[in-house]
Motif scaffolding. Sequence first.
Motif, PDB file in Angstrom:
ATOM      1  N   PHE A  38      28.395 -36.863 -29.990  1.00 13.78           N
ATOM      2  CA  PHE A  38      29.592 -37.595 -30.360  1.00 13.78           C
ATOM      3  C   PHE A  38      30.819 -37.048 -29.634  1.00 13.78           C
ATOM      4  CE2 PHE A  38      29.852 -34.027 -33.300  1.00 13.78           C
ATOM      5  CZ  PHE A  38      31.213 -33.796 -33.394  1.00 13.78           C
ATOM      6  N   ASN A  39      31.792 -37.914 -29.458  1.00  9.55           N
ATOM      7  CA  ASN A  39      33.072 -37.529 -28.874  1.00  9.55           C
ATOM      8  C   ASN A  39      33.997 -36.995 -29.956  1.00  9.55           C
ATOM      9  OD1 ASN A  39      32.632 -38.669 -26.097  1.00  9.55           O
ATOM     10  ND2 ASN A  39      32.454 -40.578 -27.278  1.00  9.55           N
ATOM     11  N   GLN A  82      37.109 -40.286 -31.512  1.00 11.38           N
ATOM     12  CA  GLN A  82      36.299 -41.489 -31.670  1.00 11.38           C
ATOM     13  C   GLN A  82      37.188 -42.664 -32.082  1.00 11.38           C
ATOM     14  OE1 GLN A  82      33.335 -40.037 -34.574  1.00 11.38           O
ATOM     15  NE2 GLN A  82      31.815 -40.245 -32.957  1.00 11.38           N
ATOM     16  N   HIS A 130      34.012 -49.689 -28.876  1.00  9.09           N
ATOM     17  CA  HIS A 130      33.944 -48.346 -29.466  1.00  9.09           C
ATOM     18  C   HIS A 130      33.461 -47.333 -28.429  1.00  9.09           C
ATOM     19  CE1 HIS A 130      29.486 -48.053 -29.747  1.00  9.09           C
ATOM     20  NE2 HIS A 130      29.561 -49.376 -29.810  1.00  9.09           N
ATOM     21  N   ASN A 131      33.551 -46.068 -28.800  1.00 11.23           N
ATOM     22  CA  ASN A 131      33.024 -45.002 -27.948  1.00 11.23           C
ATOM     23  C   ASN A 131      32.063 -44.100 -28.713  1.00 11.23           C
ATOM     24  OD1 ASN A 131      34.825 -43.555 -29.564  1.00 11.23           O
ATOM     25  ND2 ASN A 131      35.524 -42.232 -27.887  1.00 11.23           N
ATOM     26  N   TYR A 132      31.427 -44.640 -29.766  1.00 20.58           N
ATOM     27  CA  TYR A 132      30.458 -43.860 -30.527  1.00 20.58           C
ATOM     28  C   TYR A 132      29.228 -43.588 -29.664  1.00 20.58           C
ATOM     29  CZ  TYR A 132      33.190 -45.153 -34.667  1.00 20.58           C
ATOM     30  OH  TYR A 132      34.193 -45.332 -35.587  1.00 20.58           O
TER      31      TYR A 132
END
Length: 357
Positions: free
Chosen positions: A29-30, A33, A23-25
Amino acid sequence: NVFWTPALGGNAYDKFMLGLLVHNYAIPFNRLQYMVAPMYSFGGKRVSGIADMSMTFLPANHLKLSRFGVSVRSFKNDTLARGNDGYYVTAQPYWYAKLGNRKAASPITNTLLVQTMYRLDVLGPSQLELLGAYGKYTFDYKRPDHEINVGLRADFIANPVNGDQMSRGSAELTYRLRYLRNKRERWAELRLFGGTFFGFDMNNSGNALNYTYSLSGASGSQDVFIEDYYFGRQDVDGIWAQQRLDNMGGFRSTSTFGTTSKWLASSNFYIQMPFGPKIFGLFADYGMFENGLSSKVYTAFNAGIGMRLGKVFGLYFPVYMTKEMDAAYGNANYATRIRFTLKLNITNKPLNLSGIL
């Protein structure tokens, strides 16, 4: 940044699952996501898991947040199908929005969720396809001693192969009062629910139960939009059949009495004990419904002792229930009446132990 961690899971059909969560959490925040968690199912000898990808926007006016995304899930849901080949796959595009102006501080939160669904259930040589959508508006008002939640919802689901169709709408109101305001901080809760069907056309009566309302909340088969996780989604007896969602009629019961394709109304009361750990409380439920076989209005009452760990886990022991609810158990022992809820949806907030002990 990309993050990863080992992933573990399990249910009655997949048995033990082992995989990887990527994930990229992050904080902050992006906007884009994603989360992917494939796991090898030792019970199904296949890959099960979940995935979610979303894009978040922060409009200047009218919306505090706007998020478009798609969620995909696939798990084994049966062990009796020929060749042990029983599983479901669902893809659910959605739009989630927080209404209002980000610059205006307020105890009120308004949200809107519109979600569509394609679902395929495979049971050996047989397949079941479903197309559906639901919209849900939520109003939240929070003060230190009072909380109000209002929810309005409309559902539609159809089987494109055999023509089954169902449409329904519901409204619910929950009021929470902090009746002890010292360091014990105890709450009482009253919930009101009403739901009705606009259409219920079933060409395969064997599937009809899946689309009904239930006084006792949705069983695994009645969770047609796959809104949470069940240990035994298709089980009809045994411990996993006693898992229900806190929705629909909201009764803290596993009784099948109170299943309807017409309309249902209920009230649910829960109060934390004024002494001891916060996890213990008392509950009482009252409801009425029309079962669809006649115009007679049936009523039901249920009361007992409960145990809650925040909003994640609940265990309920009925002490009294009306005759019709009791008769639905036949000669089954008391253990079959114990109901539990377990909310494992990863969008839930983490459990805060300091708030429940």
